[in-house]
Scaffold this motif. Structure first.
Motif, PDB file in Angstrom:
ATOM      1  N   ALA A  70      67.690  78.031 -81.591  1.00 18.66           N
ATOM      2  CA  ALA A  70      69.091  78.450 -81.774  1.00 18.66           C
ATOM      3  C   ALA A  70      69.160  79.877 -82.330  1.00 18.66           C
ATOM      4  CB  ALA A  70      69.815  77.472 -82.698  1.00 18.66           C
ATOM      5  N   GLU A  71      68.301  80.183 -83.284  1.00 20.51           N
ATOM      6  CA  GLU A  71      68.281  81.539 -83.848  1.00 20.51           C
ATOM      7  C   GLU A  71      67.815  82.558 -82.813  1.00 20.51           C
ATOM      8  OE1 GLU A  71      67.361  80.461 -88.507  1.00 20.51           O
ATOM      9  OE2 GLU A  71      65.710  80.453 -87.057  1.00 20.51           O
ATOM     10  N   CYS A  72      66.845  82.170 -81.972  1.00 21.55           N
ATOM     11  CA  CYS A  72      66.377  83.063 -80.914  1.00 21.55           C
ATOM     12  C   CYS A  72      67.490  83.358 -79.929  1.00 21.55           C
ATOM     13  CB  CYS A  72      65.180  82.458 -80.183  1.00 21.55           C
ATOM     14  SG  CYS A  72      63.638  82.609 -81.094  1.00 21.55           S
ATOM     15  N   ALA A  73      68.272  82.350 -79.566  1.00 21.09           N
ATOM     16  CA  ALA A  73      69.387  82.558 -78.639  1.00 21.09           C
ATOM     17  C   ALA A  73      70.404  83.518 -79.252  1.00 21.09           C
ATOM     18  CB  ALA A  73      70.046  81.227 -78.284  1.00 21.09           C
ATOM     19  N   GLU A  74      70.706  83.326 -80.525  1.00 21.69           N
ATOM     20  CA  GLU A  74      71.640  84.221 -81.212  1.00 21.69           C
ATOM     21  C   GLU A  74      71.077  85.646 -81.276  1.00 21.69           C
ATOM     22  OE1 GLU A  74      73.627  84.763 -85.628  1.00 21.69           O
ATOM     23  OE2 GLU A  74      72.984  82.765 -85.006  1.00 21.69           O
ATOM     24  N   LEU A  75      69.805  85.756 -81.573  1.00 23.97           N
ATOM     25  CA  LEU A  75      69.142  87.057 -81.620  1.00 23.97           C
ATOM     26  C   LEU A  75      69.199  87.734 -80.250  1.00 23.97           C
ATOM     27  CD1 LEU A  75      67.424  89.108 -83.204  1.00 23.97           C
ATOM     28  CD2 LEU A  75      65.422  87.765 -82.568  1.00 23.97           C
ATOM     29  N   GLY A  76      68.922  86.984 -79.193  1.00 24.53           N
ATOM     30  CA  GLY A  76      68.979  87.538 -77.836  1.00 24.53           C
ATOM     31  C   GLY A  76      70.359  88.033 -77.480  1.00 24.53           C
ATOM     32  N   ARG A  77      71.396  87.275 -77.847  1.00 20.91           N
ATOM     33  CA  ARG A  77      72.772  87.720 -77.581  1.00 20.91           C
ATOM     34  C   ARG A  77      73.086  88.996 -78.350  1.00 20.91           C
ATOM     35  NH1 ARG A  77      73.430  82.045 -77.635  1.00 20.91           N
ATOM     36  NH2 ARG A  77      73.973  82.046 -79.863  1.00 20.91           N
TER      37      ARG A  77
END
Length: 170
Positions: A70-77
């Motif tokens: 979830a944090e990786c997805a937020e970071l990618g966005r």
């Protein structure tokens, strides 16, 4: 924990004739880099190190943390949003086999699901933008990745200088 990849990139950029400054992600290195970049003092920036989560003691002064999916997805966005706002040539080089020393197959931070969440968010967030997305079947610390990322930066700087030079001559 991307020192081998950063070293390979630094060596290649030096061979190409650039004066290379390396900023560490620990301490205030990131803020210093951003401040100097805002002043227009760099021909280009090659950032090979995103922060991690999941706590691991790297040495007595540094604790490394691995991000969740979830944090990786937020970071990618977030990264994609910043890159979409860039005014100069930009590219993202994705090392699909791992993002740090601890993130390769068999290593404690190996989490293909989390890495894929980051990569998917970047792909989705950059779709339709001017930012190039280049994927490599390597680990970030593979010297081939560092050289390839350096070559891409060199290509963009060279193309930008050629375009800027033509614009002034006209």
């Amino acid at each position: 924990m991307t020192t081998p990849g950063v070293d390979a990139a630094r060596e290649r950029l030096t061979e190409l004739g650039y004066e290379v400054l390396v900023f560490h992600t620990s301490g205030s290195g990131g803020r210093t880099l951003e401040s100097l970049a805002e002043q227009g003092l760099f021909a280009g920036i090659l950032d090979l190190t995103l922060s991690e989560r999941q706590v691991r003691l790297h040495n007595p002064s540094i604790t490394v943390i691995r991000t969740t999916a979830a944090e990786c997805a937020e970071l990618g966005r977030g990264v994609a949003a910043k890159l979409r706002a860039a005014t100069g040539p930009t590219a993202v080089c994705l090392p699909r086999r791992g993002l740090c020393t601890l993130g390769g197959p068999g290593a404690p931070y190996h989490d293909p699901h989390a890495d894929d969440a980051l990569f998917t968010a970047l792909r989705d967030g950059l779709r339709g933008s001017a930012t190039e997305l280049l994927e490599f079947d390597t680990h970030i610390n593979d010297p081939a990745f560092g050289r390839a990322a350096s070559e891409e930066l060199h290509r963009m700087i060279t193309a930008h200088r050629a375009t800027a030079g033509e614009g002034r001559a006209a």
